[in-house]
Design a protein around this motif. Structure first.
Motif, short mmCIF file in Angstrom:
data_model
loop_
_atom_site.label_atom_id
_atom_site.label_comp_id
_atom_site.label_asym_id
_atom_site.label_seq_id
_atom_site.Cartn_x
_atom_site.Cartn_y
_atom_site.Cartn_z
N ASP A 70 0.86 -1.17 0.00
CA ASP A 70 0.00 0.00 0.00
C ASP A 70 0.90 1.22 0.00
O ASP A 70 2.10 1.12 0.26
CB ASP A 70 -0.96 0.00 1.20
N THR A 71 0.33 2.37 -0.31
CA THR A 71 1.12 3.57 -0.47
C THR A 71 1.92 3.90 0.78
O THR A 71 3.12 4.19 0.70
CB THR A 71 0.22 4.76 -0.85
N ARG A 75 4.92 13.84 -4.86
CA ARG A 75 4.05 12.97 -5.66
C ARG A 75 4.89 12.08 -6.57
O ARG A 75 4.54 10.91 -6.82
CB ARG A 75 3.05 13.81 -6.45
N GLN A 108 4.73 8.07 -6.82
CA GLN A 108 4.47 7.34 -8.06
C GLN A 108 5.59 6.36 -8.36
O GLN A 108 5.35 5.25 -8.86
CB GLN A 108 4.28 8.33 -9.22
N ARG A 141 -2.97 0.48 -10.57
CA ARG A 141 -4.30 0.66 -9.96
C ARG A 141 -4.83 -0.65 -9.40
O ARG A 141 -5.43 -0.68 -8.32
CB ARG A 141 -5.26 1.26 -10.99
N TYR A 171 -2.84 1.14 -5.77
CA TYR A 171 -2.18 2.44 -5.70
C TYR A 171 -2.95 3.46 -6.54
O TYR A 171 -3.61 3.12 -7.52
CB TYR A 171 -0.75 2.36 -6.24
N ARG A 172 -2.79 4.71 -6.15
CA ARG A 172 -3.36 5.83 -6.90
C ARG A 172 -2.36 6.22 -7.97
O ARG A 172 -1.15 6.19 -7.75
CB ARG A 172 -3.58 7.00 -5.93
N THR A 173 -2.84 6.58 -9.15
CA THR A 173 -1.95 7.10 -10.18
C THR A 173 -2.24 8.59 -10.37
O THR A 173 -3.39 9.01 -10.38
CB THR A 173 -2.11 6.36 -11.52
N ASP A 174 -1.19 9.34 -10.50
CA ASP A 174 -1.26 10.79 -10.65
C ASP A 174 -1.15 11.12 -12.14
O ASP A 174 -0.14 10.81 -12.76
CB ASP A 174 -0.10 11.42 -9.87
#
Length: 153
Positions: free
Chosen positions: A7-8, A42, A46, A120, A124-127
């Protein structure tokens, strides 16, 4: 420490604030002078997400140009980079430049879409500033220039 659930937060903790700040400084000095601290943070996030996926997938993944800048400076920190890779549980993540494969924008966008999808799926979130799926300029460099090494894991 090996993380068992990616996780992040746990992945970023493997990099830590001091090393993260150094990576941002190096990206700023060597590649992207106008990067802000917020963009840099960020970018580190990433990068961590990209490498976590690279460590656990058997598929070839490729970074965007901006994520690749962070990967380049992280690899130069050989001991923390190797420790980070070990903690992800997938072995050392090799960085393979490939300057001979050409720069096909369609292939670049497809490779980035696959990589973003895997990131994803891993939670994870992608920017979008770091994964420009619609722009050819930022997405073809790394497809043609750098990738991980799933076959050598």
């Amino acid at each position: 420490m090996t993380i068992t659930r990616h996780d992040t937060t746990s992945t970023l903790n493997l990099i830590g604030p001091s090393l993260g700040a150094d990576l941002i400084t190096m990206v700023r000095e060597d590649y992207w002078p106008e990067i802000t601290d917020a963009q840099g943070n960020r970018g580190v996030e990433q990068l961590a997400a990209f490498l976590a996926v690279a460590a656990t997938t058997t598929e070839k993944v490729t970074p965007s140009l901006r994520v690749d800048l962070f990967w380049h400076v992280f690899v130069l920190h050989t001991k923390p980079y190797a420790d980070f890779c070990d903690a992800l549980g997938g072995g050392f993540i090799h960085h393979f430049p490939d300057r001979n494969s050409g720069h096909n924008p369609e292939e670049g966008r497809a490779a980035m879409r696959r990589t973003v999808g895997l990131i994803r799926e891993a939670g994870y979130r992608t920017d979008p500033e770091f994964w420009p799926l619609d722009g050819a300029a930022d997405c073809t460099q790394s497809y043609a220039g750098c990738s991980d090494s799933p076959v050598s894991k």
